[in-house]
Write a protein that holds these residues in place. Structure first.
Motif, short mmCIF file in Angstrom:
data_model
loop_
_atom_site.label_atom_id
_atom_site.label_comp_id
_atom_site.label_asym_id
_atom_site.label_seq_id
_atom_site.Cartn_x
_atom_site.Cartn_y
_atom_site.Cartn_z
N GLN A 276 -81.44 33.10 60.47
CA GLN A 276 -82.37 32.34 61.06
C GLN A 276 -83.62 32.25 59.98
N THR A 277 -83.84 33.45 59.05
CA THR A 277 -84.92 33.35 58.31
C THR A 277 -84.53 32.29 57.12
N LEU A 278 -83.40 32.31 56.66
CA LEU A 278 -83.00 31.14 55.66
C LEU A 278 -83.33 29.81 56.31
N PHE B 250 -85.57 27.18 54.38
CA PHE B 250 -85.11 25.93 53.88
C PHE B 250 -85.82 24.66 54.42
N ALA B 251 -86.19 24.77 55.82
CA ALA B 251 -87.08 23.84 56.25
C ALA B 251 -88.24 23.78 55.52
N LYS B 252 -88.94 24.63 55.39
CA LYS B 252 -90.09 24.78 54.46
C LYS B 252 -90.16 24.14 53.18
N GLN B 253 -89.05 24.67 52.63
CA GLN B 253 -89.23 24.69 50.99
C GLN B 253 -88.44 23.46 50.39
N ILE C 257 -81.56 24.22 60.40
CA ILE C 257 -82.66 23.93 59.68
C ILE C 257 -83.30 22.93 60.42
N THR C 258 -82.68 21.94 61.04
CA THR C 258 -83.28 20.89 61.79
C THR C 258 -84.10 21.27 62.74
N ARG C 259 -83.76 22.21 63.77
CA ARG C 259 -84.41 22.46 64.74
C ARG C 259 -85.88 23.38 64.28
N SER C 260 -85.77 23.76 62.78
CA SER C 260 -86.95 24.39 62.56
C SER C 260 -87.93 23.57 61.82
N ILE C 261 -87.47 22.18 61.76
CA ILE C 261 -88.61 21.26 61.23
C ILE C 261 -89.51 20.94 62.31
N PRO C 262 -90.83 21.01 61.86
CA PRO C 262 -91.90 20.47 62.99
C PRO C 262 -91.63 19.29 63.60
N HIS C 263 -91.97 19.22 65.04
CA HIS C 263 -91.91 18.15 65.98
C HIS C 263 -90.35 18.08 66.49
N VAL C 264 -89.24 18.46 65.69
CA VAL C 264 -87.97 18.16 66.04
C VAL C 264 -87.68 18.76 67.71
N ILE C 265 -88.23 20.20 67.96
CA ILE C 265 -88.10 20.50 69.19
C ILE C 265 -89.61 21.11 69.61
N SER D 265 -84.47 33.65 69.94
CA SER D 265 -83.83 34.70 69.54
C SER D 265 -84.26 34.61 68.02
N PHE D 266 -84.20 36.17 67.74
CA PHE D 266 -84.42 36.29 66.14
C PHE D 266 -85.98 36.11 65.67
N GLU D 267 -86.75 35.35 66.50
CA GLU D 267 -88.22 35.45 65.93
C GLU D 267 -88.72 37.10 66.40
N ASN D 268 -89.36 37.69 65.49
CA ASN D 268 -89.80 39.03 65.50
C ASN D 268 -88.71 39.84 65.69
#
Ligand code: 6GU
Length: 235
Positions: free
Chosen positions: A93-95, A99-102, A149-157, A166-169
């Protein structure tokens, strides 16, 4: 984010991205997907893209030239080239979030058969695996990478669904329920029906810690637990 996926099975990739949330992200131009058929980049007869390995050994090996030609056809100065292989760094998840950011353009090569000519690695920025097991091909792995990656992109979800993932914190999600309130004697916890927001939040926080402790104790670093979390676990 633009994804360019180099594959021997374009229809497999196409079928998945035409569904659900990925499709919506495409329609809203939050992502773009380009599917590249590796066979379009061979110069050999019969669309050949693999051959026997030098030195002997079982199975066919993907040839370096079609892969490199396919990469070069889509690569720009902002591209990051990923190869799916069980030998890669394990996807997490961290990767996905990083990736979504970078990156703005991801080229994903789906490995196949018994492997690929080692010289492919000279054209690859990062090798990625999705876990310690072997798949027959990299398509499923590529889709795992694209989806996460896609679900980590702003506004996708919705941001809310995101924060409690899950996996946050380093914690798993809390359990959720919907109708009916009772199913074959099994009831939704009373607190969730109480309308008492503070108590509901407390329940969710506790359940995250308990759930993680029960199902994935390896995620919990006892030194990192705060006093409240320690009390929940009687530590
Ligand atoms: Cl990325 N590819 C293949 N072929 N097998 C795998 C994998 C990737 N990750 C785990 N097993």
């Amino acid at each position: 984010m633009k994804y360019s996926i180099i594959t021997l099975f374009p229809k497999t990739i196409q079928a998945y991205i035409e569904e659900s949330i990925i499709k919506k992200a495409l329609e809203r131009n939050l992502i773009a997907v380009e599917i590249i058929d590796l066979r379009d980049y061979t110069t050999l007869a019969h669309n050949q893209v693999d051959d026997y390995q030098f030195g002997g050994g079982k199975g066919m090996v993907l040839m370096v030239e079609p892969i490199v030609r396919a990469i070069e056809a889509v690569k720009t100065k902002n591209s990051w080239v990923v190869l799916t292989t069980p030998q890669g760094q394990t996807w997490q998840q961290t990767l996905a979030k990083q990736f979504a950011k970078q990156y703005e353009h991801l080229i994903i090569i789906c490995g196949h058969y018994e492997g690929f000519d080692e010289r492919v690695l000279e054209y690859v920025d990062q090798e990625v695996s999705i876990g310690d097991y072997v798949l027959t091909g990299g398509e499923i792995a590529a889709l795992v990478i694209v989806d996460s990656i896609t679900r980590s992109i702003p506004h996708v979800i919705k941001e809310e669904s995101f924060a409690q993932d899950s996996f946050e914190n380093n914690l798993l999600d809390y359990p959720v329920y919907t109708k009916p309130v009772e199913f074959r004697g099994s009831k939704v916890p009373d607190v969730l029906l109480s309308g008492h927001h503070a108590n509901i939040q407390k329940f969710k926080d506790e359940q995250q810690v308990i759930n993680t402790w029960k199902k994935r104790p390896d995620l919990i670093d006892e030194k990192q637990l705060n006093q409240y979390q320690k009390e929940i676990l009687n530590k």
